[in-house]
Design an enzyme around this catalytic site. Structure first.
Site, short mmCIF file in Angstrom:
data_model
loop_
_atom_site.label_atom_id
_atom_site.label_comp_id
_atom_site.label_asym_id
_atom_site.label_seq_id
_atom_site.Cartn_x
_atom_site.Cartn_y
_atom_site.Cartn_z
N ASN A 178 33.09 11.76 -57.82
CA ASN A 178 34.24 12.20 -58.62
C ASN A 178 35.47 11.52 -58.03
O ASN A 178 35.95 11.92 -56.98
CB ASN A 178 34.36 13.73 -58.54
CG ASN A 178 35.62 14.24 -59.22
OD1 ASN A 178 36.31 13.50 -59.93
ND2 ASN A 178 35.93 15.51 -59.01
N HIS A 237 35.94 21.85 -63.36
CA HIS A 237 36.24 21.55 -61.96
C HIS A 237 37.36 22.49 -61.49
O HIS A 237 38.26 22.82 -62.25
CB HIS A 237 36.67 20.08 -61.81
CG HIS A 237 36.76 19.68 -60.37
ND1 HIS A 237 37.84 19.99 -59.59
CD2 HIS A 237 35.88 19.03 -59.56
CE1 HIS A 237 37.62 19.55 -58.35
NE2 HIS A 237 36.43 18.96 -58.31
N GLU A 282 39.91 22.09 -59.81
CA GLU A 282 41.29 21.59 -59.96
C GLU A 282 41.78 21.78 -61.39
O GLU A 282 42.96 22.03 -61.63
CB GLU A 282 41.37 20.12 -59.51
CG GLU A 282 41.25 20.02 -57.98
CD GLU A 282 40.60 18.75 -57.46
OE1 GLU A 282 40.51 17.75 -58.20
OE2 GLU A 282 40.15 18.76 -56.30
N SER A 286 33.53 18.56 -49.64
CA SER A 286 33.51 17.86 -48.35
C SER A 286 32.11 17.42 -47.93
O SER A 286 31.75 17.44 -46.76
CB SER A 286 34.15 18.71 -47.25
OG SER A 286 35.50 18.98 -47.58
P1 PGA Z 1 35.47 16.50 -51.92
O1 PGA Z 1 35.59 16.85 -53.48
O2 PGA Z 1 34.10 15.91 -51.71
O3 PGA Z 1 36.58 15.54 -51.63
O4 PGA Z 1 35.62 17.80 -51.18
C1 PGA Z 1 34.50 17.33 -54.21
C2 PGA Z 1 34.91 17.58 -55.64
O5 PGA Z 1 36.05 18.00 -55.86
O6 PGA Z 1 34.13 17.38 -56.58
#
Ligand code: PGA
Length: 252
Positions: A9, A93, A95, A211
């Site tokens: 992503n 997602h 966000e 992460s």
């Molecule tokens: P990240 O993001 O691996 O940077 O924690 C994962 C995601 O938001 O899909």
């Protein structure tokens, strides 16, 4: 055997040259057997990634609107994406939920629209830190699924991918332990069995995100109910993404 997927992503990162160069390198990666690669790229670049490269890496959008066309300034529809040859779309997602107030009812419409237009929905769910600390995280995630995807009939549900992404682990460097992630993945699979049947539960792909990196992926992906990852930060680096799809990490 269930499908295995590693999906990048890219979020709102990379300029056009960087996106093209990174994707050109991704299509040369030889993943471990049976591991499928996806990239959810900024919409601006989807066309050039779809038409310019072999389709060994499937290209998806990070968001889309549910109506096909109309007065919705600034939005892009599922229908438009599918006309372009886009294969998949992220829905829900954290966000989008957090910064754009997308709620379960809206996400349900997006899931329906994606399926109607032949896009593979990657439906994201997961709890915030407060909800985890309250102890009610399983109920919270179950409600997300009940209100946005469990209305689907079995045939439609079989077309979706679930991504469990604890919000407290996204972009924070804090990863869920494999025990914490597996607990939620196993719970999701058991709810799918209750809602549909054992075969549907066995076949549903459930990814972990938050992460995830080459250092922790092996222990996560080795869990019985974790079928791969939705990868943010580490998908912006060729080395990290290559490792995440490699036999080094996938001891299947
Ligand atoms: P990240 O993001 O691996 O940077 O924690 C994962 C995601 O938001 O899909």
């Amino acid at each position: 055997m269930r499908r295995k997927i590693v999906a990048g992503n890219w979020k709102m990162n990379l300029n056009a040259d960087e996106a093209r160069d990174l994707f050109a390198q991704f299509v040369t990666i030889a993943p471990a057997p049976k591991v499928e690669m996806y990239v959810f790229a900024p919409s601006l670049y989807l066309d050039r990634l779809i038409t310019g490269y072999p389709s060994v890496v499937k290209v998806g959008a990070q968001n889309a609107w549910y109506e096909d066309r109309g007065a919705m300034t600034g939005e892009i529809s599922m229908w438009q994406l599918s006309e372009l040859g886009v294969k998949a779309v992220l829905i829900g997602h954290s966000e989008r939920r957090m910064y754009f107030n997308e709620d379960n009812a809206l996400l349900r419409k997006k899931v329906d629209a994606a399926l109607l237009n032949g896009l593979e929905p990657f439906f994201c769910c997961g709890e915030t830190r407060e909800i985890r600390e309250s102890g009610n995280y399983l109920d919270f995630i179950r409600t997300q699924l009940e209100e946005s995807v469990f209305h689907l009939d079995r045939n439609a549900f079989c077309k979706i991918v679930i991504a469990y992404e604890p919000v407290w682990a996204i972009g924070t460097g804090l990863t869920a332990t494999s025990g914490q992630a597996e607990e939620v993945h196993a719970a999701i699979r058991s709810w799918i069995e209750q809602q549909y049947d054992a075969e549907t539960a066995t076949n549903t792909v459930i990814l972990y995100g938050g992460s995830c990196n080459p250092g922790n992926a092996q222990s996560l992906f080795a869990c019985e109910n974790i079928d791969g990852g939705l990868i943010g930060g580490a998908s912006l680096k060729l080395d990290d993404f290559s490792k995440l799809v490699s036999e080094e990490v996938w001891t299947i």
